[in-house]
Design a protein around this motif. Sequence first.
Motif, PDB file in Angstrom:
ATOM      1  N   ALA A 126       4.550 -18.648  -3.018  1.00 55.45           N
ATOM      2  CA  ALA A 126       3.856 -17.775  -2.073  1.00 55.45           C
ATOM      3  C   ALA A 126       3.995 -16.313  -2.483  1.00 55.45           C
ATOM      4  O   ALA A 126       3.025 -15.545  -2.439  1.00 55.45           O
ATOM      5  N   MET A 127       5.200 -15.938  -2.916  1.00 53.48           N
ATOM      6  CA  MET A 127       5.436 -14.566  -3.335  1.00 53.48           C
ATOM      7  C   MET A 127       4.589 -14.208  -4.552  1.00 53.48           C
ATOM      8  O   MET A 127       4.113 -13.075  -4.682  1.00 53.48           O
ATOM      9  N   ALA A 134      -0.323  -7.358  -6.179  1.00 51.67           N
ATOM     10  CA  ALA A 134       0.352  -6.091  -6.466  1.00 51.67           C
ATOM     11  C   ALA A 134      -0.005  -5.587  -7.860  1.00 51.67           C
ATOM     12  O   ALA A 134      -0.177  -4.378  -8.071  1.00 51.67           O
ATOM     13  N   PHE A 135      -0.132  -6.499  -8.824  1.00 47.80           N
ATOM     14  CA  PHE A 135      -0.507  -6.105 -10.178  1.00 47.80           C
ATOM     15  C   PHE A 135      -1.903  -5.469 -10.211  1.00 47.80           C
ATOM     16  O   PHE A 135      -2.195  -4.632 -11.064  1.00 47.80           O
ATOM     17  N   ASP A 243      -1.237  -1.948   1.051  1.00 51.67           N
ATOM     18  CA  ASP A 243      -0.872  -2.117  -0.357  1.00 51.67           C
ATOM     19  C   ASP A 243       0.593  -1.751  -0.587  1.00 51.67           C
ATOM     20  O   ASP A 243       1.323  -2.462  -1.288  1.00 51.67           O
ATOM     21  N   ALA A 244       1.025  -0.640  -0.013  1.00 54.12           N
ATOM     22  CA  ALA A 244       2.409  -0.199  -0.194  1.00 54.12           C
ATOM     23  C   ALA A 244       3.392  -1.213   0.390  1.00 54.12           C
ATOM     24  O   ALA A 244       4.450  -1.467  -0.189  1.00 54.12           O
ATOM     25  N   MET A 249       7.488  -5.319  -0.581  1.00 55.30           N
ATOM     26  CA  MET A 249       8.090  -6.636  -0.355  1.00 55.30           C
ATOM     27  C   MET A 249       8.173  -7.439  -1.655  1.00 55.30           C
ATOM     28  O   MET A 249       9.136  -8.192  -1.870  1.00 55.30           O
ATOM     29  N   VAL A 250       7.193  -7.293  -2.532  1.00 58.95           N
ATOM     30  CA  VAL A 250       7.244  -7.982  -3.830  1.00 58.95           C
ATOM     31  C   VAL A 250       8.453  -7.491  -4.631  1.00 58.95           C
ATOM     32  O   VAL A 250       9.191  -8.285  -5.208  1.00 58.95           O
ATOM     33  N   PHE A 251       8.651  -6.186  -4.660  1.00 59.36           N
ATOM     34  CA  PHE A 251       9.802  -5.625  -5.373  1.00 59.36           C
ATOM     35  C   PHE A 251      11.109  -6.129  -4.762  1.00 59.36           C
ATOM     36  O   PHE A 251      12.053  -6.461  -5.486  1.00 59.36           O
TER      37      PHE A 251
END
Length: 331
Positions: A126-127, A134-135, A243-244, A249-251
């Motif tokens: 899911a992540m 994000a990319f 987006d931020a 959260m991805v980071f």
Amino acid sequence: MKKFRIILGFIISAVLVWWSVRGVDWNDFLNALKRISLVRISLIVVITMAVVFIRTYRWKLLLRDILPASFKHCFNYSNIGFLANSVLPARAGEVIRPVLFAQKTGTSKITILTTVILERFFDILAMLIFLLYAFLVVEAPAWVKRGGIILISLSLLFLLFFFFISRKKTIKIPFLDRATFIPARIRESIAGKVSNFHKGLTVFNSWRYFFSIMFLSVSVWAIYILTCYVIISSYDFPINLIDASIVCMVFISLSIMIPSSPGYFGPYQMACILALGLYGVAKSDALAISLLIQIPVFLINIIVGTISLTWEGASITSLDISSKNKDKALS
């Protein structure tokens, strides 16, 4: 080896905490903290509890073909696992939860552990959806892109492996029967563990079942992103807040894979500072945001986990004992 891992985790956390606070303007940091209202903190609490219930339902669904587990027990032992991760090193909760739950239900520890491993696997899948997004929206650092590509590749390989293994009626290790130099008792034990692992893969026997779990996993991460949005939107940053929040959260999700102290302090702060730094957010503000996102969840894990621990008639001491003997407990 375990002690080395624990010491390494504390060292990494200490270094990252030092890096995170180095050069911070403490007046700006305190002002950033003051800008968050109790209403938003209360909203974080509600959102976090929603995640707990969704995660509980997902685990109950993963267990459906293994045993008729009650929602209450799934809820309590999920919370116990998060509590252990918050207060014990080396993500001990990932093993403590299935061990204690298997003891409670009289089920194979390996089978229950397999469902917990699958939970984390679906979390990664899911992540990755949000990572790919994000990319597209931000020029991520090279190390993030390399890590993302490796993670995507490994996830696809494991996905194919799980689907392949789950389609087999039984799993046999070819050389095991011929390995007569290994005592029969040990060979039988290995074969039994492999069989119990196979029993935990029922989610891959049905596409409907698979996508139900996948939908719940994406929902969990979408709610996690919402927690970032609730905090970041409190500020008047001239940025795309959605987006931020996704990038942040991805980071964070990538950073908590780094060995660290209990609670992920250090990696969490580094992740928020790096992610929000891509949008020009000052280090002082990003540090404050990281704590405002992390600490309410950390405290909820401890409070709700302790309540669940008491509800199940256990104690903090039992977590420590299980952590010290987790390898033996799985045998």
